[in-house]
Design a protein around this motif. Structure first.
Motif, mmCIF file in Angstrom:
data_model
loop_
_atom_site.group_PDB
_atom_site.id
_atom_site.type_symbol
_atom_site.label_atom_id
_atom_site.label_comp_id
_atom_site.label_asym_id
_atom_site.label_seq_id
_atom_site.Cartn_x
_atom_site.Cartn_y
_atom_site.Cartn_z
ATOM 1 N N VAL A 1 0.826 -1.209 0.000
ATOM 2 C CA VAL A 1 0.000 0.000 0.000
ATOM 3 C C VAL A 1 0.859 1.257 0.000
ATOM 4 O O VAL A 1 0.614 2.199 -0.756
ATOM 5 C CB VAL A 1 -0.946 -0.012 1.227
ATOM 6 N N GLU A 2 1.910 1.263 0.814
ATOM 7 C CA GLU A 2 2.705 2.482 0.985
ATOM 8 C C GLU A 2 3.810 2.646 -0.049
ATOM 9 O O GLU A 2 4.159 3.761 -0.418
ATOM 10 C CB GLU A 2 3.370 2.487 2.374
ATOM 11 N N PRO B 1 -12.103 10.468 1.217
ATOM 12 C CA PRO B 1 -12.080 11.923 1.121
ATOM 13 C C PRO B 1 -11.215 12.405 -0.048
ATOM 14 O O PRO B 1 -10.228 11.761 -0.400
ATOM 15 C CB PRO B 1 -11.496 12.376 2.463
ATOM 16 N N LEU C 1 -2.798 0.656 -7.313
ATOM 17 C CA LEU C 1 -3.821 1.532 -6.747
ATOM 18 C C LEU C 1 -4.770 0.656 -5.935
ATOM 19 O O LEU C 1 -5.553 -0.117 -6.492
ATOM 20 C CB LEU C 1 -4.569 2.257 -7.873
ATOM 21 N N TRP D 1 -6.025 13.258 -3.849
ATOM 22 C CA TRP D 1 -5.787 14.679 -4.135
ATOM 23 C C TRP D 1 -5.945 14.895 -5.635
ATOM 24 O O TRP D 1 -5.239 14.248 -6.410
ATOM 25 C CB TRP D 1 -4.375 15.075 -3.686
ATOM 26 N N ARG E 1 -3.593 12.324 -7.314
ATOM 27 C CA ARG E 1 -2.609 11.650 -6.460
ATOM 28 C C ARG E 1 -3.308 10.883 -5.345
ATOM 29 O O ARG E 1 -4.421 11.210 -4.937
ATOM 30 C CB ARG E 1 -1.662 12.668 -5.812
ATOM 31 N N ILE E 2 -2.608 9.874 -4.850
ATOM 32 C CA ILE E 2 -3.120 9.075 -3.734
ATOM 33 C C ILE E 2 -2.098 9.176 -2.597
ATOM 34 O O ILE E 2 -0.908 9.327 -2.855
ATOM 35 C CB ILE E 2 -3.352 7.605 -4.169
ATOM 36 N N ASP E 3 -2.548 9.119 -1.356
ATOM 37 C CA ASP E 3 -1.603 9.312 -0.254
ATOM 38 C C ASP E 3 -0.981 7.992 0.204
ATOM 39 O O ASP E 3 -1.269 6.922 -0.342
ATOM 40 C CB ASP E 3 -2.250 10.070 0.910
ATOM 41 N N ASP E 4 -0.109 8.093 1.199
ATOM 42 C CA ASP E 4 0.717 6.958 1.622
ATOM 43 C C ASP E 4 -0.093 5.700 1.917
ATOM 44 O O ASP E 4 0.192 4.636 1.374
ATOM 45 C CB ASP E 4 1.619 7.336 2.811
ATOM 46 N N ASP E 5 -1.114 5.822 2.773
ATOM 47 C CA ASP E 5 -1.899 4.628 3.106
ATOM 48 C C ASP E 5 -3.133 4.477 2.208
ATOM 49 O O ASP E 5 -3.982 3.622 2.455
ATOM 50 C CB ASP E 5 -2.282 4.594 4.591
ATOM 51 N N GLN E 6 -3.183 5.304 1.176
ATOM 52 C CA GLN E 6 -4.221 5.209 0.136
ATOM 53 C C GLN E 6 -5.639 5.309 0.693
ATOM 54 O O GLN E 6 -6.534 4.596 0.261
ATOM 55 C CB GLN E 6 -4.039 3.932 -0.704
ATOM 56 N N ASP E 7 -5.822 6.247 1.636
ATOM 57 C CA ASP E 7 -7.190 6.498 2.110
ATOM 58 C C ASP E 7 -7.599 7.951 1.859
ATOM 59 O O ASP E 7 -8.524 8.474 2.511
ATOM 60 C CB ASP E 7 -7.377 6.111 3.581
ATOM 61 N N CYS E 8 -6.901 8.615 0.939
ATOM 62 C CA CYS E 8 -7.257 9.987 0.582
ATOM 63 C C CYS E 8 -6.763 10.276 -0.833
ATOM 64 O O CYS E 8 -5.689 9.832 -1.220
ATOM 65 C CB CYS E 8 -6.633 10.963 1.565
ATOM 66 N N LYS F 1 -8.506 2.748 0.027
ATOM 67 C CA LYS F 1 -9.312 2.296 1.160
ATOM 68 C C LYS F 1 -10.552 3.169 1.271
ATOM 69 O O LYS F 1 -10.457 4.382 1.443
ATOM 70 C CB LYS F 1 -8.499 2.405 2.449
ATOM 71 N N TYR G 1 -16.065 13.899 -1.260
ATOM 72 C CA TYR G 1 -15.911 12.458 -1.101
ATOM 73 C C TYR G 1 -16.203 11.749 -2.420
ATOM 74 O O TYR G 1 -17.030 12.208 -3.212
ATOM 75 C CB TYR G 1 -16.856 11.929 -0.011
#
Lengths: 170, 170
Positions: free
Chosen positions: B21-22, B38, B27, B105, B96-103, B30, B54
């Motif tokens: 994930v990180e 979000p 892709l 951008w 873009r997706i963040d480190d733990d893929q729960d947000c 979560k 969302y």
């Protein structure tokens, strides 16, 4: 923590009408069913999105009083003064609230090259997802290949966080 | 809607490990207990935060396929192609997706001077909250006075939205 003022620990303004919330001057934030409000955190200088987190009422009060970002950690279930462990304190240059006051935007300055991500990158958003014509030959969403936008980590998370548990949850 | 590709309507990659994930290339987003993730939406040119919303799985798929922002409207409980009513379509310049893929951008281009806020302002975040030494004489959080950062509305919401119900909920 540097308390710059001494506001009484009371509540924010009550939400009374759409006009008050959208076009008024009172801070009347809406916390969700879990008592949280989402927070968008960008780098004041570069505008880059550093992280997305949550505050509860206490975290928002502390942030406003101290001028340093406080969050509520959903994984650890505690008030979280960002930088208390890592040293990556986020100094608030500007705090904004959105139209219906259910989201906070903080523009911050961070020491150590603006690093904010627990994996070691500057931004938590170090990977891009190709869209539309850039999808290439992917035929399934599970075949999409992320693109790294940061080539090197800004710091070594092992050195900064030691043996603290990784906050990422599957 | 302009479908630029024809990905099969399947799921994203399964979340198997923190390393995948990180630090992987898949892709594997979560979605929360309500099936939502979000989304932070900034203006590609100015970097300004336009809105926070969302997406559900379908909205994220449509966004990736079409290159135009789709959200899930929590108030209306429907898939929401941003701009379908107002004309303020958000063209994705980068996702873009963040480190733990729960947000997520998204960096977007919007017609009509970048307007994105249903109240009529360019950004939903048109008000600042004073913090720390700028709190002035406020002694209670309910006495904090917001500061308007946009002096004029970019458009007249009545003309753009007509009699559509206001999405703000108290």
């Amino acid at each position: 923590m540097h308390c710059m003022s001494s506001l009484e620990p009371n509540s924010f303004a009550e939400r009374k009408s759409i006009e008050q919330v959208e076009e008024g001057y009172e801070l009347a934030p809406k916390f969700d069913a879990h008592g949280l409000i989402p927070v968008v955190c960008t780098d004041f200088a570069s505008g880059e999105l550093l992280m997305h987190g949550y505050m509860n009422e206490e975290a928002l009060r502390k942030t406003i009083e101290t001028g340093e970002a406080h969050y509520y950690s959903r994984s650890r279930k505690v008030l979280w003064h960002k930088g208390a462990t890592s040293g990556l304190v986020q100094k608030i240059k500007e705090l904004r609230i959105d139209d219906d006051q259910d989201c906070v935007w903080i523009r911050v300055e961070v020491s150590l090259s603006g690093a904010s991500c627990h994996v070691g990158y500057r931004s938590c958003f170090y990977r891009a997802v190709p869209v539309a014509e850039n999808l290439g030959t992917s035929k399934k969403f599970s075949e999409i290949k992320l693109k790294y936008l940061e080539q090197e980590k800004t710091f070594d998370p092992k050195l900064v966080y030691g043996d603290a548990p990784n906050p990422t949850q599957l």
